[in-house]
Design a protein around this motif. Sequence first.
Motif, PDB file in Angstrom:
ATOM      1  N   LYS A 107     -14.297  -3.167  -5.595  1.00  0.00           N
ATOM      2  CA  LYS A 107     -15.081  -2.146  -5.393  1.00  0.00           C
ATOM      3  C   LYS A 107     -16.631  -2.660  -5.324  1.00  0.00           C
ATOM      4  O   LYS A 107     -16.876  -3.565  -5.329  1.00  0.00           O
ATOM      5  N   ARG A 121      -0.706   2.432  -7.955  1.00  0.00           N
ATOM      6  CA  ARG A 121      -2.065   2.179  -7.839  1.00  0.00           C
ATOM      7  C   ARG A 121      -2.599   2.487  -9.241  1.00  0.00           C
ATOM      8  O   ARG A 121      -2.347   3.321 -10.028  1.00  0.00           O
ATOM      9  N   SER A 122      -3.418   1.652  -9.864  1.00  0.00           N
ATOM     10  CA  SER A 122      -4.305   1.879 -11.030  1.00  0.00           C
ATOM     11  C   SER A 122      -5.968   1.405 -10.787  1.00  0.00           C
ATOM     12  O   SER A 122      -6.205   0.538  -9.786  1.00  0.00           O
ATOM     13  N   HIS A 123      -6.804   1.993 -11.202  1.00  0.00           N
ATOM     14  CA  HIS A 123      -8.142   2.179 -11.078  1.00  0.00           C
ATOM     15  C   HIS A 123      -8.736   1.400 -12.234  1.00  0.00           C
ATOM     16  O   HIS A 123      -8.563   1.867 -13.471  1.00  0.00           O
ATOM     17  N   SER A 124      -9.522   0.761 -12.136  1.00  0.00           N
ATOM     18  CA  SER A 124     -10.809   0.221 -13.322  1.00  0.00           C
ATOM     19  C   SER A 124     -11.966   0.270 -12.817  1.00  0.00           C
ATOM     20  O   SER A 124     -12.332   0.895 -11.668  1.00  0.00           O
ATOM     21  N   PHE A 169     -12.380  -2.618  -9.907  1.00  0.00           N
ATOM     22  CA  PHE A 169     -11.160  -2.890  -8.964  1.00  0.00           C
ATOM     23  C   PHE A 169     -10.092  -1.647  -8.859  1.00  0.00           C
ATOM     24  O   PHE A 169      -9.958  -0.800  -9.592  1.00  0.00           O
ATOM     25  N   THR A 170      -9.239  -1.621  -7.493  1.00  0.00           N
ATOM     26  CA  THR A 170      -8.205  -1.028  -7.426  1.00  0.00           C
ATOM     27  C   THR A 170      -7.390  -1.934  -7.341  1.00  0.00           C
ATOM     28  O   THR A 170      -7.277  -2.845  -6.534  1.00  0.00           O
ATOM     29  N   HIS A 221      -4.862  -4.173 -16.995  1.00  0.00           N
ATOM     30  CA  HIS A 221      -4.037  -3.461 -16.066  1.00  0.00           C
ATOM     31  C   HIS A 221      -2.723  -4.109 -15.528  1.00  0.00           C
ATOM     32  O   HIS A 221      -1.973  -3.564 -15.188  1.00  0.00           O
ATOM     33  N   TYR A 236       1.004  -1.093  -0.173  1.00  0.00           N
ATOM     34  CA  TYR A 236      -0.005  -0.020   0.226  1.00  0.00           C
ATOM     35  C   TYR A 236       0.773   1.188  -0.127  1.00  0.00           C
ATOM     36  O   TYR A 236       0.501   2.301  -0.718  1.00  0.00           O
ATOM     37  N   VAL A 274      -2.975  -2.495  -6.749  1.00  0.00           N
ATOM     38  CA  VAL A 274      -1.734  -1.911  -6.387  1.00  0.00           C
ATOM     39  C   VAL A 274      -0.766  -2.970  -6.615  1.00  0.00           C
ATOM     40  O   VAL A 274      -0.613  -4.071  -6.246  1.00  0.00           O
TER      41      VAL A 274
END
Length: 115
Positions: free
Chosen positions: A90, A27-30, A33-34, A108, A22, A36
């Motif tokens: 999420k 980090r990438s976001h879809s 989902f997040t 990702h 963490y 890391v």
Amino acid sequence: MEKQSFGKHVRISKRRDYLTVYQQGVRSHSEHFTIVVCKNEMGISRLGITVSKKVGSAVQRNRIRRLVREFFRLNRSRLSTPQDIVIIAKRNITTLAYQDVCTELESHLIKKSDV
């Protein structure tokens, strides 16, 4: 042929390992989902999954974990470098099919040149 199991050695299980990912990870976001990702020195890629109670009942949370683990198990050899990956689910994810999870995570986690 490489062994495709999901054993204890490829799981992130300790709290300090999660905290390291963490703090040091990217980090990438879809949509659902997040993700890391943090490089590690262990020589293998490891996976951690976080699904909070806000996602749904225990049955729904466990289903999401199973889908993500299966994706990682089958695609671990396609990851570019040894890395620790934490996938955070999420809300409103319970209706996803396995193919949807694969498509979203693949975009990702796996380099475009490998596909």
